[in-house]
Motif scaffolding. Structure first.
Motif, mmCIF file in Angstrom:
data_model
loop_
_atom_site.group_PDB
_atom_site.id
_atom_site.type_symbol
_atom_site.label_atom_id
_atom_site.label_comp_id
_atom_site.label_asym_id
_atom_site.label_seq_id
_atom_site.Cartn_x
_atom_site.Cartn_y
_atom_site.Cartn_z
ATOM 1 N N ILE A 8 39.447 30.283 27.612
ATOM 2 C CA ILE A 8 40.267 31.142 28.460
ATOM 3 C C ILE A 8 41.590 30.459 28.775
ATOM 4 O O ILE A 8 41.680 29.232 28.798
ATOM 5 N N LYS A 9 42.615 31.275 29.012
ATOM 6 C CA LYS A 9 43.934 30.758 29.376
ATOM 7 C C LYS A 9 44.228 31.218 30.804
ATOM 8 O O LYS A 9 44.391 32.413 31.059
ATOM 9 N N ALA B 104 30.746 34.324 46.944
ATOM 10 C CA ALA B 104 30.373 34.785 45.602
ATOM 11 C C ALA B 104 31.642 35.108 44.826
ATOM 12 O O ALA B 104 32.688 35.376 45.422
ATOM 13 N N THR B 105 31.543 35.080 43.499
ATOM 14 C CA THR B 105 32.699 35.434 42.678
ATOM 15 C C THR B 105 32.315 36.572 41.740
ATOM 16 O O THR B 105 31.161 36.694 41.333
ATOM 17 N N TYR B 106 33.308 37.393 41.412
ATOM 18 C CA TYR B 106 33.134 38.530 40.513
ATOM 19 C C TYR B 106 34.280 38.524 39.521
ATOM 20 O O TYR B 106 35.391 38.124 39.851
ATOM 21 N N GLU B 107 34.010 39.008 38.302
ATOM 22 C CA GLU B 107 35.044 39.137 37.293
ATOM 23 C C GLU B 107 35.363 40.612 37.125
ATOM 24 O O GLU B 107 34.456 41.439 37.036
ATOM 25 N N TYR C 63 43.343 35.332 34.390
ATOM 26 C CA TYR C 63 43.246 34.619 33.126
ATOM 27 C C TYR C 63 43.042 35.594 31.974
ATOM 28 O O TYR C 63 42.729 36.761 32.180
ATOM 29 N N PHE C 64 43.253 35.086 30.762
ATOM 30 C CA PHE C 64 43.008 35.855 29.544
ATOM 31 C C PHE C 64 41.749 35.315 28.892
ATOM 32 O O PHE C 64 41.570 34.103 28.781
ATOM 33 N N ILE C 65 40.864 36.229 28.444
ATOM 34 C CA ILE C 65 39.672 35.798 27.717
ATOM 35 C C ILE C 65 39.995 35.788 26.222
ATOM 36 O O ILE C 65 41.096 36.154 25.817
ATOM 37 N N VAL D 219 40.619 39.171 36.203
ATOM 38 C CA VAL D 219 40.874 38.543 37.492
ATOM 39 C C VAL D 219 39.521 38.137 38.076
ATOM 40 O O VAL D 219 38.544 38.875 37.976
ATOM 41 N N GLU D 220 39.475 36.930 38.636
ATOM 42 C CA GLU D 220 38.259 36.473 39.305
ATOM 43 C C GLU D 220 38.437 36.736 40.788
ATOM 44 O O GLU D 220 39.403 36.268 41.405
ATOM 45 N N LEU D 221 37.521 37.503 41.349
ATOM 46 C CA LEU D 221 37.580 37.867 42.765
ATOM 47 C C LEU D 221 36.573 37.024 43.529
ATOM 48 O O LEU D 221 35.480 36.759 43.037
ATOM 49 N N GLY D 222 36.940 36.626 44.733
ATOM 50 C CA GLY D 222 36.027 35.862 45.567
ATOM 51 C C GLY D 222 35.713 36.614 46.845
ATOM 52 O O GLY D 222 36.608 37.162 47.502
#
Length: 152
Positions: A3-4, A20-23, A109-111, A118-121
């Motif tokens: 990932i970038k 917790a985190t979510y994508e 980030y880019f996969i 986006v990673e959400l917390g």
């Protein structure tokens, strides 16, 4: 390749306890994607809200204008729709009803296949003494690492 990472919200880890985190995916226009690839994003003041229809939107995330875009320039601070599964949204609605919880973007980030994520917390605000304790812990860990390096 992996990932970038385009943008990181370092302040979030200082200001909040991340439970917790979510994508999530983002609905972006072409020039916004180009701007993200150039690393022109700021997510420090960003937050996520879920509306009455059950759709998640990200606010206050600044993605700069792409200089070579020829038409339809987007507003840098516009709200962006997030792509989450319905069951994730329902779970988040239940969690966000608790007092003191907020949903904030942690990183963009880019996969591998070129999609922006986006990673959400799920964040709970820290008290002042929690922030001081975290800083003190980081400082002692740094000093221990320095001492271990110098002993070699």
């Amino acid at each position: 390749m992996g990932i970038k990472i385009v943008a990181k919200n370092k302040k979030a880890y200082h200001e909040y306890h991340i439970d917790a985190t979510y994508e999530a995916g983002m609905v972006l226009s072409g020039p916004e994607v180009k701007s993200l690839r150039a690393g022109k994003a700021n997510i420090r003041d960003g937050y996520v809200k879920i509306d009455e229809k059950g759709e998640a939107y990200m606010y206050n995330v600044h993605i700069s204008l792409y200089t070579f875009a020829t038409h339809n320039p987007n507003e840098p601070l516009r709200s962006r729709k997030l792509l989450l599964h319905q069951r994730e949204i329902k779970k988040l609605i239940g969690k966000l009803k608790e007092k003191g919880l907020a949903l904030i973007p942690l990183k963009i980030y880019f996969i591998e296949n070129g999609k922006a994520k986006v990673e959400l917390g799920l964040a709970r605000g820290k008290r002042q003494y929690d922030k001081r304790a975290t800083l003190k812990e980081q400082q002692t860990n740094r000093e221990i690492q320095r001492a271990m390096r110098h002993d070699r």
